[in-house]
Structures are given as C-alpha cells and as structure tokens.
Design an enzyme around this catalytic site. Sequence first.
Site, PDB file in Angstrom:
ATOM      1  CG  MET A  21      22.502  12.271   3.813  1.00 60.04           C
ATOM      2  SD  MET A  21      23.682  13.378   3.022  1.00 60.04           S
ATOM      3  CE  MET A  21      22.726  13.986   1.642  1.00 60.04           C
ATOM      4  CD  GLU A  52      -1.717  -2.361   1.669  1.00 64.02           C
ATOM      5  OE1 GLU A  52      -0.525  -2.602   1.968  1.00 64.02           O
ATOM      6  OE2 GLU A  52      -2.628  -3.211   1.809  1.00 64.02           O
ATOM      7  CE  LYS A  81     -17.100  -6.725   3.202  1.00 68.97           C
ATOM      8  NZ  LYS A  81     -16.366  -7.951   3.498  1.00 68.97           N
ATOM      9  CG  PHE A 116      -9.930  -9.904  11.041  1.00 70.84           C
ATOM     10  CD1 PHE A 116      -8.699 -10.373  11.485  1.00 70.84           C
ATOM     11  CD2 PHE A 116     -10.170  -9.856   9.679  1.00 70.84           C
ATOM     12  CE1 PHE A 116      -7.729 -10.781  10.584  1.00 70.84           C
ATOM     13  CE2 PHE A 116      -9.207 -10.271   8.771  1.00 70.84           C
ATOM     14  CZ  PHE A 116      -7.975 -10.727   9.234  1.00 70.84           C
ATOM     15  CD  GLN A 117      -7.327  -7.504   7.528  1.00 73.97           C
ATOM     16  OE1 GLN A 117      -8.199  -7.276   6.701  1.00 73.97           O
ATOM     17  NE2 GLN A 117      -6.128  -7.984   7.193  1.00 73.97           N
TER      18      GLN A 117
END
Lengths: 577, 176
Positions: A492, A67, A179, A129-130
């Site tokens: 760096m 993502e 949802k 969940f999630q």
Amino acid sequence: METQTIKNEQNTTTVTERISGSEAIVRCLIAEDTKIIYGYPGGAIMPVYDELFKYQDKIHHVLTRHEQGATHSAQGFARISGKVGVCIATSGPGATNLITGIADAQIDSTPMVCITGQVFSHLLGSDAFQETDIVGISTPVTKWNCQVTKASDIPAAIAKAFYIAKSGRPGPVLIDITKDAQLDEFDFSYEKCTRVRSYNPVPKTEISSVEEAAKLINAAKKPLVVWGQGVILSEAEEAFKAVIEKAGIPSAWTILGASAIPTSHPLNVGMVGMHGNYAPNVLTNDCDVLIAIGMRFDDRVTGKLDTYATQAKVIHFEIDPAEIDKNVKTDVAVLGDAKASLELLLPLLNENSHPEWRQKFADLYAIEYEKVIKDDIHPTKEGLTMGEVLHQINVQSKGNAAIVSDVGQHQMIACRYAEFNKTKSNITSGGLGTMGFGLPAAIGAKMAAPDREVVSISGDGGYQMTIQELGTIFQQKAAVKVVVLNNDFLGMVRQWQQLFFDKRYASTEMVNPNFVAIAEGYYIKARKVTKREDLADAVKEMMESKEAYFLEVCVEKEGNVFPMIPTGASVSDVRLE
Amino acid sequence: MSTEKQLYTISVYTENNIGLLNRISAIFQRRHINIESLNISPSEIDNVSRFTIVVNMIEVDVKKIIGQIEKQVEVIKAYYHTLDQVIYQISGLFKVKSELLFEEPQIQNIIKNSHARIVTVNTDFFVLEKSGKKEEIAELHEQLSVYGIMQYTRSGLIAVTKDEMRISELLETYNN
C-alpha cells in the site's frame, strides 16, 4: 478454605469465602462466563497464573508468543462471537505490549477486558523493576481503566469492567492489579454489575426523531444507506434488512459493517470509502437523503468533508452522542441502539423500490466491473492478482468463511472481493489500521467459532509483524487457514509512492524469508504458489485441510488497488485507474 | 451559533475518582487546546466533583469537546457557558515586604481602594488576598509591582451559572 455466610441489610444471603486476590480474579472471570483468555506470564502476574493452573478445567489459557498477539486474539474472539475478549499480562513491558491491541479495540469498538499485574503497592511510583504507569499510558485508549491496590476491591472492579466493556458502544477496559492485592486474602463474594452511576450506555431513543427520519425517507427520491459496525454490534441485522427491503434503499457498507447482510443481497451496493466501490462513492454526492446507521463518518469514508454529501439531508442512527455532528452535520439524529431504533422505524416506512435510482448503481457497477473488477478477479495478464486469490477462496468457501485480514493492499482487496453469507464474518483492523492484526486475530476467531472456516489473509509485511503467533497456532492446534499474498513490497505504501511520490520506493521493498520453511518449522502444513494453474488446487487443498494450513501466493509485485479516492479528494472524484 | 473564538467555562460534574483529571485533560491535549484555567472542587452534591475549565474556543468545537467529556464513564454531565452567563471569581495572593506598609504610605491606599484583604502580617512580609475578575487582580498586580512583589499566585476561575443546572434531578434519573 474458610466459608461464611453474611446477611446484608436487604436480608439477602451472600456466601463468602476467604480466598486470595488472585483466586478472586479467576473466580470473577469464571462468573463472567469467560472460557478462554489470552496472555503471557511474568513476575507481577504469577499468582494469577498459579490460580489459572488450578482452574484450567474451567478456563483455557492461551499462551500467545507476544502480548500484542494476546490482545489481537482477544479481539478476534470478541468480533466473531459478540462476547468480551479477555487478555492478561504482567507489569511493565508486558502491559505496554498490550497497548497497540487496546488502541485498536478502542477505535473499532471491540469489547475487551485486559488484566495487568503491577508491582507491590508500596513500590508504586518508585521506578521499581518492571513498573510502568499503565493506567496513565492506557487512559487515552481505553473506555475505562482503574488500578486496584486492595484485594477486597477486585470483584467490584472486574464486574464493572465487564459491564462497561460490553454495554452501549463497546470498548476495551484495563484493570491493573498490584501484586499485594493478588496475594492478600479477603472474604470473596461476586455480584455482576448492572449499572454504574454517571454512565448511560444507551441513550433513550426519541420517537419524534424516528418519525422525522421516516418522513424524510418516505419523501426521498434518491435515498442511500451507509451502514457500519453498529448494525452488527447491536445485532440489528434482521431489523436492518427489513428496513432497507421495505423502503427499497440501496445500501453501502463501511469496512467494519461488511457482512451484516449477505454480499449477494440485491440492495447491497458495496463498500464506501477510499478503496470502496465506484457507485456508492460517486452517488453519495447525488443522493437526496443519506441514512447513516451505526457508522462514524471516518475520514477514510468521507474523503474531503467540505464536499461530502452536501446536497443530501443526513439522518444519523447512532448510539454514541459524541458522534453526532462530529464530522458531518446531521439533519436528524436518532440516538439509541440501532436494533431498537430500526424496529421503531420499520412500521413508519412506506413500501418503495426506487428502480431508476437503483439502476444508476447498476450502471456504475458495470463501469467498475469493466475497468477494475474483471481484471482483478479474472486476470488475463501474466502475474497472479490478489483479487483472483480471493475469488478462489470464495469459490471454495461458498461465502461461508470468516475472513480475517491484516492491513494493507490485501486488506482492501479482501474487503472488496470476499463474499459473505453470514454476519460477523469480516474481521479486520479498521480504525487503527494495525499491521500484524490478522494472524493473531484469526487464532481468536477460530477458537471462538471452531466450527467455522477462518481464513487469515495477510501481506508479507504485516505477517512478519506477528509471525511468531504461528507458535500459538501450532500449540493450540487452531485450524486457521493462513494466506500470505506476497508481493515482496509494503504494497500500500508502495502504491502511494508510485502515485504521489514519483515512484521513489523508499524502504518499501522487502527481501523476504522462506515463508514455507518457517511455517513448516512450526509443524504447519504449507504450500507456495507462483503460477495461476496451481492456484485453484492449492486453495482447495487448504480449505479441505482439517488442520492449520499455510499458503503463500506470490502475486504481481506492483499491483494496485483501485478504485481509489486520494487523500483530501471528494468521494465523487474516485479514480478507477 | 457563535463562530468567534471566546472564553467559555466548561463545568463538568464527575464521580470523585482517581484518574479522571487525566482522562478529561487528555481530551483537550489530543485536540491541541490550551486550558486557560482549571479548578476542581467538591460540588453541591456529596461525592460529586466539579471541574471548572476555561478555554478560548469557537462554540462548535466546545460542543464537540462536551460530547467527548460526557462520553467518559465517570462523568455525570458537562455544560458550557460564556462568561456573561456565569458569576465567577478568581483569587490572587500577593506577598509583599512588611517594611513597605510603613515606608510607602501609598501602599495602604492601594489596599484600601482595591478592597484587598490582609491575610497575615509578620516582621518580614505581609500577604494580600484579592478576589474578583481577572482584570481587577491584574490591576492590583500592576500597582504593587511598582514596589516589588515577593511572590504572586492566582487561582483558576471558579463559577456558578446564572441558570439552574439541575444536576441532583439528573442523578435521580440515573438512580432509577
């Protein structure tokens, strides 16, 4: 599908259709002229993916490999096109993986709309969940966000999101949609948002402030312009060029302002800031009027604030009132859109050329060239330098490529030496300094501008943070040219360790994999260069390739980026070695 | 501009939307500024909320905070004032054992002299309410502490400015 027509109070007719929330999301995106979205599916966003499958002739969904890659691709898309980048993810880990890219877009003012799926509304707050509180998590790094729990609220939320993301000072917006809101049906109609009460995206420009600015500029003997991305975001490039040419003002850029005017323009005196050019940094503390345009006086630009341009009158052209006096006290603040303000300023300016003042820049450039630039781009010692790779890319691209850089030494080298003829050609992570930005951002840039040559330049460290996006390049057939400047170090940090930590190279040396084999594993043409005599040919081969191409260049292990202003030092204390 | 730290009331007019409290408080959190008191209520305008935030800061930093607050999309306008530029009140509630009302005659004098109001009385306890300046409520607290306080709470500061703020007119301009 049931269709009905409703007459509203104003007697205008709106056609409504009874559709699901998830179909509404896709229809809203189409209405906002979204043709490409970047994302990753999952449980809480599956109804939307099902609709995307049905509407794939209208919206192309790009499956990134993570993502974070989706956000950076959306950013690259937005930065090169000036349009809103769109990405989509599921709830929980999908949503939290967006955060780095959202934070990056926020600090670099990149318009982006992120849509996340969320658990059913009756499960909210139950550690389902999630489930994560993505609205709470993303609040500090979004321009605006909201959670939608009712299907009928979707169109207004998306319309508002696009309007807020692209108007005024652009930024990222997140909409979290449960949802059940995706599954429920409602009477759909869509109206674009054109205003939000309490939101004033572009403050009104006071003509008196423009007049005051003109007076100061006309009286200045040693004026200096420092411009930032605001010039590009407001599409003020022509107005900006006209202003500096009429008043003959040497002009320097911040990292995100790069490419607004061509590198070769005689009034372009280079980059300011920590690894910027010698002349504009030193002369910041010599100018009598400092004209800041669409930039925000970041600490990487100003160095120590107590000694930054204290001798100068400061004029600040800025769209965001919160930036005025935030870091540097201004004498004249011109609020508003840069293009509109500069168009008002132009007729009030006297023609000027400041030859003696400009000569000072030329003299200091000559010193920088002798001490730094010559050895960077035309080295005579054995190891390959990052600068000479950039030089070869310039030769082959003739300054027409878009350069997408990651974060680190190679980024500073790319910004210092890449030559640009066109605006919106320098795409990099400026404010957040996000390693891993480069490769996925280049994918987005190439997909937004398929006719342009897009070259991604990364170091071996940042490249491996999002290396999996080679899979996206392969699947999408995105003809990105990927260059890794490999010094087997987090360069760096190593440079800082060398200069400020007595060469204690704590955890900066990298044992790297066979990058060519990895690229070839993703069916991408690849080549590795270790010798100077092979470099020009390899870059030419890469640039002439019609497909994606991976080029690894093994550069000197302990090369440093100079000039450099150490943290906390004054801009005029810039070190050349 | 004052360079001394002092108490300022920051008044923020906002849309009445979920999440704004989070956004506004995050601005203070990022800069490590402690909020002395916070009150959110409806304002004189329908559907517009008003935050009254008290902070102890120097003026130049208050101005920067105001800029960051106003930058939030759903914030209509933010103002800051010193305490002498506003008319403010704090409300305190004190729960005290009922028997003290009869056994300690001094309690009745304290109630009377402090201009506190008895909100409720039952066989076990009574509740006093006192509105005023922070010091007045602190003084009452000190006096009652001698006898024992069962529960005590104090509200955030609420304030109206001595000057007019003309928010309705500002909203009109937004509407046009």
